[in-house]
Write an enzyme that holds these catalytic residues in place. Structure first.
Site, PDB file in Angstrom:
ATOM      1  N   ARG A 124      12.364  29.405   4.682  1.00  0.00           N
ATOM      2  CA  ARG A 124      12.527  28.160   5.430  1.00  0.00           C
ATOM      3  C   ARG A 124      11.440  27.138   5.111  1.00  0.00           C
ATOM      4  NH1 ARG A 124      17.796  28.415   7.086  1.00  0.00           N
ATOM      5  NH2 ARG A 124      18.225  30.382   8.090  1.00  0.00           N
ATOM      6  N   ARG A 164      16.296  29.748  13.590  1.00  0.00           N
ATOM      7  CA  ARG A 164      16.998  30.275  12.419  1.00  0.00           C
ATOM      8  C   ARG A 164      16.033  31.161  11.617  1.00  0.00           C
ATOM      9  NH1 ARG A 164      21.544  26.907  12.067  1.00  0.00           N
ATOM     10  NH2 ARG A 164      21.227  24.792  12.849  1.00  0.00           N
ATOM     11  N   LYS A 197       9.433  37.973   8.345  1.00  0.00           N
ATOM     12  CA  LYS A 197       8.841  37.638   9.655  1.00  0.00           C
ATOM     13  C   LYS A 197       8.592  36.130   9.782  1.00  0.00           C
ATOM     14  CE  LYS A 197       8.886  42.019  10.204  1.00  0.00           C
ATOM     15  NZ  LYS A 197      10.156  42.543  10.729  1.00  0.00           N
ATOM     16  N   GLU A 210      29.778  19.241  11.893  1.00  0.00           N
ATOM     17  CA  GLU A 210      29.269  20.186  10.901  1.00  0.00           C
ATOM     18  C   GLU A 210      30.211  20.231   9.706  1.00  0.00           C
ATOM     19  OE1 GLU A 210      27.297  24.625  10.452  1.00  0.00           O
ATOM     20  OE2 GLU A 210      27.744  23.812  12.438  1.00  0.00           O
ATOM     21  N   HIS A 238      28.139  28.628  15.504  1.00  0.00           N
ATOM     22  CA  HIS A 238      28.024  29.148  14.140  1.00  0.00           C
ATOM     23  C   HIS A 238      29.319  28.892  13.377  1.00  0.00           C
ATOM     24  CE1 HIS A 238      27.665  31.998  10.797  1.00  0.00           C
ATOM     25  NE2 HIS A 238      26.359  31.974  11.029  1.00  0.00           N
ATOM     26  N   ASN A 277      26.600  27.500  -1.086  1.00  0.00           N
ATOM     27  CA  ASN A 277      27.166  26.853   0.089  1.00  0.00           C
ATOM     28  C   ASN A 277      26.111  25.951   0.725  1.00  0.00           C
ATOM     29  OD1 ASN A 277      27.319  27.364   3.361  1.00  0.00           O
ATOM     30  ND2 ASN A 277      29.297  26.883   2.458  1.00  0.00           N
ATOM     31  N   GLN A 279      25.369  23.440   4.032  1.00  0.00           N
ATOM     32  CA  GLN A 279      25.814  23.058   5.369  1.00  0.00           C
ATOM     33  C   GLN A 279      25.056  21.816   5.821  1.00  0.00           C
ATOM     34  OE1 GLN A 279      25.609  26.465   8.045  1.00  0.00           O
ATOM     35  NE2 GLN A 279      26.360  27.814   6.439  1.00  0.00           N
ATOM     36  N   GLU A 293      21.310  24.054   6.177  1.00  0.00           N
ATOM     37  CA  GLU A 293      20.805  25.153   5.349  1.00  0.00           C
ATOM     38  C   GLU A 293      21.654  25.310   4.098  1.00  0.00           C
ATOM     39  OE1 GLU A 293      20.848  28.890   7.389  1.00  0.00           O
ATOM     40  OE2 GLU A 293      23.013  28.913   7.677  1.00  0.00           O
ATOM     41  N   ASN A 295      23.017  28.430   1.256  1.00  0.00           N
ATOM     42  CA  ASN A 295      23.139  29.845   0.886  1.00  0.00           C
ATOM     43  C   ASN A 295      23.283  29.917  -0.631  1.00  0.00           C
ATOM     44  OD1 ASN A 295      23.245  31.130   3.554  1.00  0.00           O
ATOM     45  ND2 ASN A 295      25.134  29.982   3.793  1.00  0.00           N
ATOM     46  N   ARG A 297      24.197  31.733  -2.962  1.00  0.00           N
ATOM     47  CA  ARG A 297      25.003  32.895  -3.354  1.00  0.00           C
ATOM     48  C   ARG A 297      26.425  32.624  -2.917  1.00  0.00           C
ATOM     49  NH1 ARG A 297      25.957  34.605   1.590  1.00  0.00           N
ATOM     50  NH2 ARG A 297      24.322  34.482   3.157  1.00  0.00           N
ATOM     51  N   ARG A 696      45.034  54.649  28.182  1.00  0.00           N
ATOM     52  CA  ARG A 696      45.056  53.595  27.155  1.00  0.00           C
ATOM     53  C   ARG A 696      46.456  53.045  26.972  1.00  0.00           C
ATOM     54  NH1 ARG A 696      47.491  54.928  22.385  1.00  0.00           N
ATOM     55  NH2 ARG A 696      47.645  57.120  21.798  1.00  0.00           N
ATOM     56  N   GLY A 702      42.096  51.708  17.134  1.00  0.00           N
ATOM     57  CA  GLY A 702      40.688  51.549  17.485  1.00  0.00           C
ATOM     58  C   GLY A 702      40.380  51.836  18.936  1.00  0.00           C
ATOM     59  N   GLY A 703      41.279  52.554  19.623  1.00  0.00           N
ATOM     60  CA  GLY A 703      41.013  52.895  21.025  1.00  0.00           C
ATOM     61  C   GLY A 703      40.962  51.687  21.927  1.00  0.00           C
ATOM     62  N   GLU A 739      36.225  67.668  17.297  1.00  0.00           N
ATOM     63  CA  GLU A 739      37.394  66.992  16.737  1.00  0.00           C
ATOM     64  C   GLU A 739      37.395  67.123  15.210  1.00  0.00           C
ATOM     65  OE1 GLU A 739      39.523  62.606  17.112  1.00  0.00           O
ATOM     66  OE2 GLU A 739      38.078  63.237  18.634  1.00  0.00           O
ATOM     67  N   GLN A 806      44.994  63.987  14.179  1.00  0.00           N
ATOM     68  CA  GLN A 806      43.713  64.339  14.792  1.00  0.00           C
ATOM     69  C   GLN A 806      43.900  65.552  15.704  1.00  0.00           C
ATOM     70  OE1 GLN A 806      41.973  60.808  16.521  1.00  0.00           O
ATOM     71  NE2 GLN A 806      42.324  59.624  14.658  1.00  0.00           N
ATOM     72  N   GLU A 818      46.635  63.442  18.352  1.00  0.00           N
ATOM     73  CA  GLU A 818      47.599  62.375  18.069  1.00  0.00           C
ATOM     74  C   GLU A 818      47.926  62.317  16.590  1.00  0.00           C
ATOM     75  OE1 GLU A 818      46.299  58.468  19.047  1.00  0.00           O
ATOM     76  OE2 GLU A 818      44.471  58.554  17.862  1.00  0.00           O
ATOM     77  N   ASN A 820      49.004  59.503  13.528  1.00  0.00           N
ATOM     78  CA  ASN A 820      49.115  58.109  13.101  1.00  0.00           C
ATOM     79  C   ASN A 820      50.034  58.060  11.891  1.00  0.00           C
ATOM     80  OD1 ASN A 820      47.167  56.853  14.953  1.00  0.00           O
ATOM     81  ND2 ASN A 820      45.676  58.113  13.880  1.00  0.00           N
ATOM     82  N   ARG A 825      41.901  54.909   8.558  1.00  0.00           N
ATOM     83  CA  ARG A 825      40.656  54.338   8.061  1.00  0.00           C
ATOM     84  C   ARG A 825      39.885  55.306   7.173  1.00  0.00           C
ATOM     85  NH1 ARG A 825      39.780  54.963  13.292  1.00  0.00           N
ATOM     86  NH2 ARG A 825      40.371  52.825  13.687  1.00  0.00           N
TER      87      ARG A 825
END
Length: 1009
Positions: A124, A164, A197, A210, A238, A277, A279, A293, A295, A297, A696, A702-703, A739, A806, A818, A820, A825
Site C-alpha cells: 500500500r 484495506r 503486517k 465504483e 465490496h 484489474n 478499481q 486499488e 490487482n 494479476r 431437514r 450441503g445439509g 461415517e 453414505q 442416504e 445421492n 463432491r
C-alpha cells in the site's frame, strides 16, 4: 526460452478466491502446453479441473507454502514459474520465494509481471507513492502498522474510516469503522491478515460510483482495455458483493475515456505483463475520481470480463508472459482479429452475487468492504431489464419475502435489490430510493420499468393479455412461470399462448467484436429482442449437459469438474456437446470446452427451448450437482429425453418413505425416519422415534436447513420459520457412529467401487465439513457389507450412471444414511487418487456404449493415502460459530497425499505450529482431555498474543461459542471436534515429508478403467 514451467494454483476455495482461479489456471496451463512447455502444477484443491492430468503434465497436491514449493522446485528443476493465475495465494508465494532467494538459487525465471511490479501494486505504501508520482488521485490515506497510528489518523480525518490490508484477497481483514472501538478491532484483524503486517486506512468515499477496468498489457508496452464494468452499488460494498454491469451504463464518454486513460497509465507505470484489474471511484456529481486499488494479476473480475466479452484474458496473459506481443496473438473467437483489438459489446451483462445467508439465518447480512459472497452468476441480454431478470433466475433460490424493506436500503445487505423492488411496488419513487441508497437513477429507472410492466400484466387474464404486452414481458426477461403467477394461470398455459404468437427465444453470439467481423465462436445467449443468429449444430448425436450454476456452500467447483469431464468423455465417444450454465467463474463456461455454450439460467423453460432449438438427443442431469436432479421431474414431464434413470426412480431415492420401504424389502439396515408434508405431521412423526432427530428439507445439498433437535421444544423452534416451500421435511433418528461413503458407477446390475472413503469426524458432522481418509482403514468385514449393500441398491433400482452412498458404521453393523443419485463432491478426489475416471465410465454407461465387465477395471494400485480436509471462510463470516454439525459450513476443500495417514495429515496441518516446540501457540479449554503443552495465559490475553495459533473447544455452551468466534476473528485455527484435534496431534508424529505427485502417467492421464 524455458521448456519446463511450474504453475502455482490458488488452493482450496474460500470466499474471495473461488472457481475463477480454476478457470484462469486451466486456461494458463493449456496455453503453456499449446506452446510445447511441460507443466508442473502445484495446487492442493482436488475438486478442480486444473488438477486433472488432461491439464498439466505433473500435478502436486501439496501444501502451498514456501517450504513445500522449494522441495518441488528442487525435485522437478523447472526453468520458470508462472504465478499470476493462482490468485492472491500464488502471487504472495512468488514474492516470498523471491525474498527467500529460492528462485535465484535454483535458476527459476518468474514469467509475466515482475516481483517489483507486484510489490508496487500490492504494497500500500509503494502504491500510494507511485500514484503521487503519476499525479493520480487517491483518497486521503495513511499506511499504518499499529493500532495507535490508525487512531491518530481517524482523529485527524474523522469517521467513517476504510481499512484495506496489504497482500490480501476479497477484502480479507478489511472493513469500514464507524467508531473508535470498531476501528481498534478492525486494525487488529487487518494487521493479522496482512502477510507484511501493513494496512492502509483512508477517509471513506462511500457513495462514489465504483468502476473497474480490466487491462491487458504486453512486454512491448501495448496496453488495451478488455472491458470496463460498473458496480450497481456505490463505493462501500465490496465489488465481489455488488451487482456489476458491463459495459458501464451511466458514464459519459468523457468520464469513460478519463478513467480508461488513468487505468492504462497506471498499468503501464507498474509495468504489468499480462492481466490487471484497476478499481476506481467516481464522484457522481463531478469529474473528480480516486484510484482505489490495483490487482496486478488475473482476478475474479478477469473471469467475469472474459465471459462478458469472449476475450480469453488468462490465455492471452499466459502467452504474453511467454514473450508474445498482443498484436501477434490471434483472437480465437473471431479467427480474424488480434488480441490487441479491444472487444466491443452489442449486449449488456449483469453479474449477481450468490451469498450463503440462506444457509446461515443467524449471520449478519450487512455488506461492506469484506466480501461475503461464495459465488456469482452472469446473465447476457439485449436489454438491461432482461439481464437483471435472467441473473436473478440463475441464482437457484426462491425470491425472498421482504420485511422491513427500508432497513435493507439504509444499510446495504444481500436483500437490497429485492427490497428496492418491494419498495417500488409499494409506491416509493426512484428519487426517494436514490436519496437513501446512492444507487444511480438510471439503474433504479430500469427496475421501475420492471415493476410498471409487472403491474400492467396483472391487469389481464390469459385470454385478454395483448401480444404486445406478452412480447415486452419476454424482452424484459419475465419467465413464463412469473407471467403465469401475475395472471393466475399455469406456466404451461403461458407457454402455449407464447407459441401461438410464435414468440420463441432468439439466440445471439458472443464474439468480442459486436458482429463487426465474422466469428467462429459457438458462445451463445438468448433474447427476445432481435433476430436469430445461430443455427443448430450439425451432428449425428447431440448431448446437453446441465451445469451446476453458481458456487455455493454444498455445491462448489467439484460439480464443474464432473460436468467438464462429462463433456470430454462424450466428445471422445463422438457426441456433439452443448453446455448450459450461468457461472462466469468456471471451466464449463469456457467457450472452448463444449461444442456450444449457452450462457443461461438453468430452468425448465430455458432447457426445453434449447432442446427444441438444437434437437438434443439426450440431456445429462447427473453431473451438475443437485441443480439438474431438482428439475429432472419437470423435464421428464415435458418429454425431454433424460440420460440414465427415470424421474420416478430419482423420486424413489430422494423420498425418504419410498427409499426406506425399498431398503426394508432388501433387508438393508437404515436409520429410522420419515418424510413429513406439514408442521403438524412432523410433530406427530417425532413421537414415533427417539430424540435426538435430524430435521431437514428434502431434495437439498450441503445439509441446507438441517438441524439436530433434542426434544419437542427444539423441533417446534426449528419448524417455526418454515413455510410451504420448505416441505416436504425429512425427520431421521440421530445415530452415533463412524461415517463412510462410496462413489460408484453402475450399469443397472453391477457396481464399480474404486474404494471406500472414511470420515475422521463422527456421524452428525456433515460429510462436506468432515476430514476423510481414502482408501478407508476400516475392517474388511465392514468393507464387504458396504460393497454388498451398494450392489443390492444398484440392482433393486436398476440404477445406471454415477451415485454416492453414505453409510454409518456402528459396532459390527452398517446402516445406510442416504443415496445421492448423481456425481458427488468427492468424485474428483476418488478419480484422481485411484487413477480411475468415474465420470468417464459413467458416461460410457449412460451413452449406451457396449456393456462393460466392471470387474476387469477393479484392480488398482492405491500406493498412497489421501486425506481430504475442509476450508472455512471464517474471515468473511466472523460472526458465525464454526462448531461442526449437520449443516455444511465449509466453502471448499483441500487434499494431501502421503505414504501413510500420518504423512498426509502432516501436510494438511503443515501451516500450524507444534505445541511441543512452542506451548504458547496452543490454547485448550479442556486441558484434561489431551496431555500436551498449552499456554498458561488467560484466554483474553492469549488471543491477542503473536504466538496464538491453535484453539480447541468442543463444548456446546454460549461461552464456548463466543470464545470460538472471538478466536476466529483473530485469525486463529479453531478445532471444535475432538477427533479433528486428535488428527492434528497425529500429524505431529510425522517428522518430515516429501512431495508426491498425483498418480497417473503424464501421457495417459486418468484412466477410464
Amino acid at each position: 526460452m524455458s521448456k519446463k514451467v511450474l504453475v502455482i494454483g490458488s488452493g482450496p476455495i474460500v470466499i474471495g478466491q473461488a472457481a475463477e482461479f480454476d478457470y484462469s489456471g486451466t486456461q494458463g496451463c493449456l496455453a503453456l502446453r499449446e506452446e510445447g512447455y511441460e507443466v508442473i502444477l502445484v495446487n492442493n484443491n482436488p475438486a478442480t479441473i486444473m488438477t486433472d492430468y488432461t491439464i498439466a503434465d505433473v500435478v502436486y497436491s501439496e501444501p502451498l507454502t514456501v517450504e513445500s514449493l522449494t522441495s518441488i522446485i528442487k525435485k522437478e528443476k523447472p526453468d520458470a514459474l508462472l504465478a499470476g493465475l493462482g490468485g492472491q495465494t500464488a502471487l504472495n508465494l512468488a514474492v516470498e520465494l523471491e525474498k527467500a532467494e529460492v528462485l535465484k538459487t535454483y535458476g527459476v525465471e518468474l514469467l509475466g509481471t515482475s516481483v517489483k511490479s507486484i510489490q508496487q501494486g500490492e504494497d500500500r505504501e509503494l502504491f500510494r507513492e507511485l500514484m503521487d508520482r503519476l499525479g493520480q488521485p487517491v483518497p486521503e490515506s495513511e499506511v499504518i502498522s499499529t493500532v495507535k497510528e490508525a487512531l491518530e489518523f481517524a482523529e485527524h480525518v474523522g469517521y467513517p474510516i476504510i481499512s484495506r490490508p496489504a497482500y490480501t484477497l476479497g477484502g480479507r481483514g478489511g472493513g469500514i469503522a464507524e467508531s473508535e472501538s470498531e476501528l481498534k478491532e478492525l486494525i487488529q484483524n487487518g494487521l493479522k491478515a496482512s502477510p507484511i503486517k501493513q494496512v492502509i486506512i483512508e477517509k471513506s468515499i462511500a457513495g462514489f460510483k465504483e468502476i473497474e477496468y480490466e487491462i491487458m498489457r504486453d512486454a512491448n508496452g501495448t496496453c488495451i482495455s478488455v472491458c470496463n464494468m460498473e458496480n450497481f452499488d456505490p463505493v462501500g460494498v465490496h465489488t465481489g458483493d455488488s451487482i456489476v454491469v458491463a459495459p458501464s451504463q451511466t458514464l459519459t464518454d468523457k468520464e469513460y475515456q478519463m478513467l480508461r486513460t488513468a487505468s492504462l497509465e497506471i498499468v503501464s507505470a507498474l509495468e504489468v505483463i499480462g492481466g490487471c484489474n484497476v478499481q476506481l471511484a467516481l464522484d457522481p456529481y463531478s469529474n473528480r475520481y480516486y484510484v482505489i486499488e490495483v490487482n496486478p494479476r488475473v482476478s475474479r473480475s478477469s473471469a467475469l470480463a472474459s465471459k462478458a466479452t469472449g476475450y480469453p484474458i488468462a490465455k492471452m496473459a499466459t502467452k504474453v508472459a511467454l514473450g508474445y506481443p498482443l498484436d501477434a496473438l490471434e483472437n480465437p473467437l473471431t479467427g480474424h482479429t488480434y488480441a490487441s483489438f479491444e472487444p466491443a459489446l452489442d449486449y449488456v451483462v449483469v453479474k449477481f452475487p450468490r451469498w450463503p445467508f440462506d444457509k446461515f439465518s443467524e449471520a449478519n447480512r450487512k455488506l461492506g468492504t469484506t466480501m461475503r459472497a461464495t459465488g456469482e452468476v452472469m446473465a447476457i441480454d439485449r436489454t438491461l431489464e432482461g439481464a437483471f431478470q435472467k441473473a436473478v433466475q440463475s441464482l437457484d433460490t426462491q425470491p425472498p419475502a421482504i420485511s422491513h424493506a427500508e432497513e435493507h436500503l439504509t444499510k446495504p445487505t444481500d436483500l437490497r435489490y429485492f427490497a428496492i423492488l418491494s419498495e417500488l411496488r409499494a409506491g416509493k419513487t426512484i428519487e426517494e430510493i436514490h436519496k437513501v441508497t446512492g444507487i444511480d437513477m438510471f439503474f433504479l429507472d430500469v427496475l421501475m420499468n420492471l415493476i410498471n410492466l409487472e403491474k400492467t400484466i396483472s391487469k389481464y387474464s390469459l385470454t385478454t393479455l395483448p401480444v404486445e404486452v406478452l412480447k415486452q414481458a419476454k424482452v424484459y426477461g419475465f419467465s413464463d412461470s412469473t407471467i403465469a403467477s401475475l395472471i393466475g394461470e399455469s406456466g404451461a398455459e403461458v407457454k402455449n399462448l407464447r407459441k401461438t404468437y410464435h414468440l420463441d427465444p432468439r439466440y445471439k453470439m458472443v464474439d468480442t467484436c459486436a458482429a463487426e467481423f465474422e466469428a467462429a465462436t459457438n458462445y451463445v445467449y438468448s433474447t427476445y429482442a432481435g433476430e436469430n443468429e445461430i443455427e443448430p449444430l450439425e451432428a449425428t448425436k447431440k448431448a446437453l449437459i446441465i451445469g451446476s450454476g453458481p458456487i455455493r456452500i454444498g455445491q462448489g467447483v467439484e460439480f464443474d469438474y464432473s460436468a467438464v469431464k462429462a463433456i470430454e468423455s462424450l466428445q471422445e465417444l463422438g457426441w456433439t456437446t452443448v453446455m448450459v450454465n450461468n457461472n462466469p467463474e468456471t471451466v464449463s463456461t469456457d467457450y472452448e470446452t463444449a461444442d456450444r455454450l449457452y450462457f443461461e439460467p438453468i430452468t425448465k423453460e430455458v432447457i426445453a427451448s434449447i432442446v427444441e432449438h438444437e434437437n438434443i438427443d439426450l440431456v445429462f442431469t447427473q453431473f451438475g450437482g443437485q441443480t439438474g436432479i431438482n428439475i429432472a421431474e419437470e423435464l421428464a414431464a415435458d418429454h425431454i429425453p433424460l440420460a440414465g434413470v427415470s424421474a420416478d426412480t430419482l423420486a424413489d431415492l430422494e423420498d425418504r418413505d419410498r427409499f426406506y420401504t425399498a431398503l426394508n424389502h432388501l433387508d438393508i439396515p437404515h436409520v429410522q425416519g420419515s418424510t413429513c408434508y406439514s408442521k403438524e405431521e412432523a410433530l406427530r412423526a417425532a413421537h414415533e422415534y427417539k430424540y435426538p432427530l435430524l430435521c431437514r428439507p428434502s431434495y437439498v445439498i450441503g445439509g441446507q436447513g438441517m438441524v439436530k433437535v433434542n426434544n419437542d421444544s427444539e423441533l417446534e423452534n426449528a419448524l417455526q420459520g418454515t413455510d410451504a416451500r420448505h416441505y416436504p421435511i425429512v425427520l431421521d433418528e440421530f445415530m452415533i457412529g463412524k461415517e463412510v461413503e462410496v462413489d460408484l458407477v453402475a450399469d443397472g446390475q453391477h457396481a464399480f467401487i474404486p474404494e471406500i472413503m472414511e470420515h475422521i469426524e463422527p456421524a452428525g458432522v456433515h460429510s462436506g465439513d468432515s476430514m476423510a481418509i481414502y482408501p478407508a482403514t476400516i475392517p474388511e468385514e465392514i468393507k464387504e457389507m458396504v460393497y454388498q449393500y451398494s450392489e443390492q441398491i444398484v440392482k433393486h433400482f436398476h440404477y445406471k450412471g454415477i451415485m454416492n452412498i453414505q453409510f454409518l458404521w456402528q459396532g459390527d453393523e452398517v446402516f445406510v444414511l442416504e443415496v445421492n443419485p448423481r456425481a458427488s463432491r468427492t468424485v474428483p478426489i476418488i478419480s484422481k487418487v485411484s487413477n480411475r475416471s468415474l465420470v468417464d465410465l459413467a458416461i460410457k454407461v449412460l451413452a449406451g456404449e457396449p456393456a462393460f465387465d466392471f470387474k476387469a477395471f477393479s484392480s488398482m494400485d492405491l500406493s498412497y493415502v489421501a486425506v481430504k480436509y475442509p476450508l472455512f471462510s471464517s474471515h468473511a463470516l466472523p460472526e458465525l460459530d464454526h462448531k461442526l454439525g449437520a449443516n455444511m459450513k465449509s466453502t471448499g476443500e483441500g487434499m494431501a497425499i502421503g505414504r501413510t495417514v500420518e504423512e498426509a495429515l502432516a501436510k494438511v496441518f503443515s501451516h500450524l505450529p507444534n505445541p511441543y516446540q512452542n506451548k504458547d501457540s496452543c490454547f485448550l479449554d479442556e486441558k484434561a482431555v489431551f496431555d500436551i503443552p498449552t499456554s498458561t495465559l488467560s484466554f483474553e490475553d492469549w488471543i491477542q498474543s503473536n504466538e496464538a495459533a491453535v484453539y480447541y473447544n468442543d463444548q456446546d455452551t454460549e461461552e464456548a461459542k463466543e470464545r470460538r468466534i472471538q478466536a476466529l476473528k483473530y485469525g486463529i485455527t479453531v478445532f471444535s471436534e475432538k477427533s479433528t484435534f486428535e488428527a492434528y496431534l497425529k500429524a505431529l508424529t510425522c517428522e518430515r515429508f516429501e512431495p508426491i505427485p498425483l498418480p497417473g502417467k503424464k501421457t495417459e492421464g486418468v484412466q477410464a478403467g
